[in-house]
Design an enzyme around this catalytic site. Structure first.
Site, mmCIF file in Angstrom:
data_model
loop_
_atom_site.group_PDB
_atom_site.id
_atom_site.type_symbol
_atom_site.label_atom_id
_atom_site.label_comp_id
_atom_site.label_asym_id
_atom_site.label_seq_id
_atom_site.Cartn_x
_atom_site.Cartn_y
_atom_site.Cartn_z
ATOM 1 N N GLY A 1 -11.353 17.555 4.109
ATOM 2 C CA GLY A 1 -10.602 16.309 4.025
ATOM 3 C C GLY A 1 -10.632 15.479 5.296
ATOM 4 O O GLY A 1 -9.927 14.482 5.417
ATOM 5 N N LYS B 1 -11.424 0.074 17.016
ATOM 6 C CA LYS B 1 -10.389 0.505 17.957
ATOM 7 C C LYS B 1 -10.755 0.105 19.382
ATOM 8 O O LYS B 1 -9.894 -0.305 20.164
ATOM 9 C CB LYS B 1 -10.185 2.014 17.844
ATOM 10 C CG LYS B 1 -9.552 2.418 16.509
ATOM 11 C CD LYS B 1 -9.732 3.906 16.228
ATOM 12 C CE LYS B 1 -9.096 4.306 14.907
ATOM 13 N NZ LYS B 1 -9.439 5.703 14.535
ATOM 14 N N GLY C 1 -4.135 10.826 9.842
ATOM 15 C CA GLY C 1 -3.282 11.600 8.955
ATOM 16 C C GLY C 1 -2.051 10.813 8.557
ATOM 17 O O GLY C 1 -1.600 9.930 9.285
ATOM 18 N N GLY D 1 -3.774 6.787 15.623
ATOM 19 C CA GLY D 1 -2.649 7.353 14.878
ATOM 20 C C GLY D 1 -1.336 7.346 15.619
ATOM 21 O O GLY D 1 -0.858 6.289 16.041
ATOM 22 N N GLU E 1 0.500 -0.512 16.368
ATOM 23 C CA GLU E 1 0.285 0.763 17.077
ATOM 24 C C GLU E 1 -0.516 1.737 16.236
ATOM 25 O O GLU E 1 -1.361 2.471 16.747
ATOM 26 C CB GLU E 1 1.644 1.379 17.439
ATOM 27 C CG GLU E 1 1.589 2.674 18.223
ATOM 28 C CD GLU E 1 1.043 2.468 19.628
ATOM 29 O OE1 GLU E 1 -0.140 2.802 19.837
ATOM 30 O OE2 GLU E 1 1.779 1.974 20.509
ATOM 31 N N GLY F 1 0.838 -1.195 0.000
ATOM 32 C CA GLY F 1 0.000 0.000 0.000
ATOM 33 C C GLY F 1 0.868 1.238 0.000
ATOM 34 O O GLY F 1 1.849 1.310 0.745
#
Lengths: 430, 430
Positions: free
Chosen positions: B189, B207, B306, B136, B131, B13
């Site tokens: 976004g 999560k 992000g 994030g 992680e 990816g």
């Protein structure tokens, strides 16, 4: 997969933290065994005064001969919660020589001799862990050393001493003076009988040295850390901070220079805006901001001291050290390959809040402003207040080096019209 | 100590996260080598559409044959940032079969098949790190799994989805309605073209499953997590929250029952007091509270999504996986020994804020209060407001089980005097 021979732990020190480590190891033995992959048992507890050992600590394990305990030869992990330089240093070194790994809560020792201790551990393929040395239960050492191992840390900014935060918080909220707030901290058990290590910033400076070393992959010792305590913070400073929309906190600040070629580490009181998350860290809590290239801004918050929180950090490290023992490996050791120079305080660049008592006559502001200009320190705002023939001037600067600011203040003191430089405080977190 | 044969990494990816991982591995190769103890190089980058590969990604490494890449046999670590269940699952399994360790950012896959993946890793002595799958850049998986390995975690309470936090924050601060706030999030976004996974709570639920599993040493999958999204949160709910001194957040809540014998995991919008630190988590930030026996309350805060923050977490895991490869060991695997049952939502105990539209006539309040009493749900406060023959009743309860509350609401709906149960929202963080 569970092996039956238990891992053996020697505990050095059995005060507030040690007795809590003992309690958890005893009451949560099954959980610890499941998480480690083998049972773990306390093989001995070294104390100075066996008569003072707390309730619940197994008397048959207590010894006054710490050296004999670490030399037994069958100890897998030594947990050191004595504090101070000696005998902790010699005992830890002896532990490594006898094949044990070490978990320590000793910020003073790690800040002073971390490099030598890491070298001793590495020579024997042993672990040296010290999460409990910085900010109690808050995971900081492991996140910095492991979670951010692929990132580039530029700044660590935090409240890492609960005693001083409690005192400053009380001064801010109740309007108490420093002495009064210290008395309250002492009465509530937040300050020790001799509060020097906390209020003079030694404790925070040791933590700053440890954090800077890990964050910047560079050796930083206590001597490299610029240190100012909170004993000279006045009610007037706190009031001035409030007028600016700030509060006063004792901050540990570790920074990489803009060009990336040097670092600084310092501990001093500073004004921070009320909108900054650190401003709302109350009482004896700790919180640390970390700024990294890729991660951005992270914050870690929690109880920075106390028997139980510190024991939590010790036990996390103990589990890691035991797992490594079982798998015959060692965790990450010292990482100091960057070898960046630690710059002196004069090169730190920040903003300043300066209070001057001046003569109340025309031309004083112009004279003062000229001194700032001559030293290349640019003024952001000035507030002037007259009272009975005297006046006060409060100057807030733009960013300038500590050296330039010091030279400015030196010259200001020599002006006839400046009666007193009442206070100088850095402004951070903007 | 530095070995010269580089460790080889296959990247699966190359979107926002993958291209940032590539950039950092290329520009910070020396730092990574020093921290790992050996150089590390990208051996191949598998993408679906090679024409879309971003600038800076070495074209000679790009392949569309991900399977061949993970089967090469010389890959030390596979980094999976594709997302989704397939082909990620098959590729990861194949990677383990060929001796590689895996670093994944794939919350959906880990929440669904974590146990099987861990088993596959363990069989080969390989690592599975993720992680980046939770919040994030914020170190959470490692602190929970390692730093708190000696403690007993009772509760994890957090904002773990940036998109929904942005939307709720906008509704709170600007008074925008849900659709309007979603449009703004999309334009900036923060929300994807199809926002379902975020706004319906699937992302947060994955999560929550991962966090609950680690925190409670128990297998928890996505199906075990009670899930409600934010699509039905109205401006009126936000206004009601404000009147109570609260704000509305989408929370992931993992709790151990008071008796310690079961756990729950849930994701739903809830009111929390403005004084709670989670209330001040703005925009797309994430923050997670962890409550443990010894550590007390800890909070972790930072950017929850992000490209760069997620890459930071991936690279931290990559360094750990590489270090383990070098020392021939593996990090801590799955810890699910506690095998606690996951209770259904009905057994969750919390407080509730219920808005009712009722007939404006005498006796209605008494009638409503009787229904609550009959179901054993104790009322904390009632606020009554009349308007043109109709009235609204806002009831805030004391702690009660979700089942009791549901039964109460069911009965209320059948009352002639209750025109509508306008909203039901849980109240947390007190």
């Amino acid at each position: 997969m569970m092996r039956t021979r238990p891992l053996k732990v020697a505990l050095l020190g059995c005060g507030v933290v040690g007795s809590e480590v003992t309690r958890i190891m005893t009451t949560h033995a099954d959980d610890l065994a499941a998480r480690i992959g083998a049972p773990v048992e306390l093989a001995g507890i070294a104390v100075r005064r066996p008569g003072r050992v707390r309730e619940g600590v197994p008397a048959e394990l207590v010894t006054t001969d710490a050296t004999a305990l670490v030399k037994r030869g069958d100890i897998d992990v030594v947990v050191e919660v004595i504090g101070g330089i000696e005998p902790a240093r010699t005992l830890i070194t002896t532990a490594f020589e006898h094949g044990a790994s070490v978990v320590s809560a000793n910020k003073a020792l790690v800040a002073k001799d971390g490099a030598a201790l890491h070298a001793a551990a590495q020579e024997r393929g042993a672990d040296l862990y010290y999460e409990a040395a910085v900010a109690g239960a808050i995971p900081l050492v492991r996140p910095l050393r492991e979670s951010l191992a692929g990132d580039n840390i530029n700044r660590v900014l935090g409240i890492v001493n609960g005693t001083t935060n409690f005192i400053l918080d009380r001064m801010d909220t109740s309007g108490a003076g420093y002495s009064e707030a210290l008395d309250e901290a002492t009465a509530l058990g937040y300050a020790e009988a001799d509060p020097t290590a906390d209020v003079e910033g030694f404790d925070a400076a040791a933590k700053a040295a440890i954090l800077a070393g890990i964050a910047f992959h560079t050796r930083v010792t206590l001597d490299d850390v610029h240190r100012e305590g909170i004993t000279e913070v006045t009610g007037a400073d706190i009031a001035s901070a409030k007028r600016m929309g700030c509060t006063v906190k004792l901050l540990a600040i570790c920074e990489r220079a803009a060009d990336g070629r040097s670092v600084t580490a310092r501990v001093h009181p500073a004004m921070i805006p009320l909108t900054h998350p650190l401003a709302s860290v109350r009482e004896a809590y700790n919180a640390v901001f970390v700024e990294a290239d890729a991660a951005g801004q992270l914050m870690f918050y929690g109880p920075g001291a106390g028997g139980s929180p510190t024991a939590s950090a010790v036990l996390g490290d103990l589990v890691a050290a035991c797992r490594n023992k079982l798998s015959g490996t060692a965790g990450p050791g010292e990482s100091a390959y960057s070898r960046l120079p630690v710059s002196p305080m004069g090169q730190v660049v920040t903003r300043y809040h300066i209070s001057l008592d001046v003569a109340d006559k025309p031309g004083v502001l112009a004279q003062v402003a000229t001194v700032f200009a001559e030293h290349g320190v640019s003024i952001d705002t000035v507030r002037q207040q007259g009272k009975d023939g005297e006046a006060s001037l409060v100057v807030v600067t733009h960013r300038a080096s500590d050296a330039a600011l010091s030279a400015t203040v030196e010259t200001l003191r020599q002006l006839d019209t400046v009666r007193d430089v009442a206070s100088i405080m850095r402004v951070e977190g903007e």
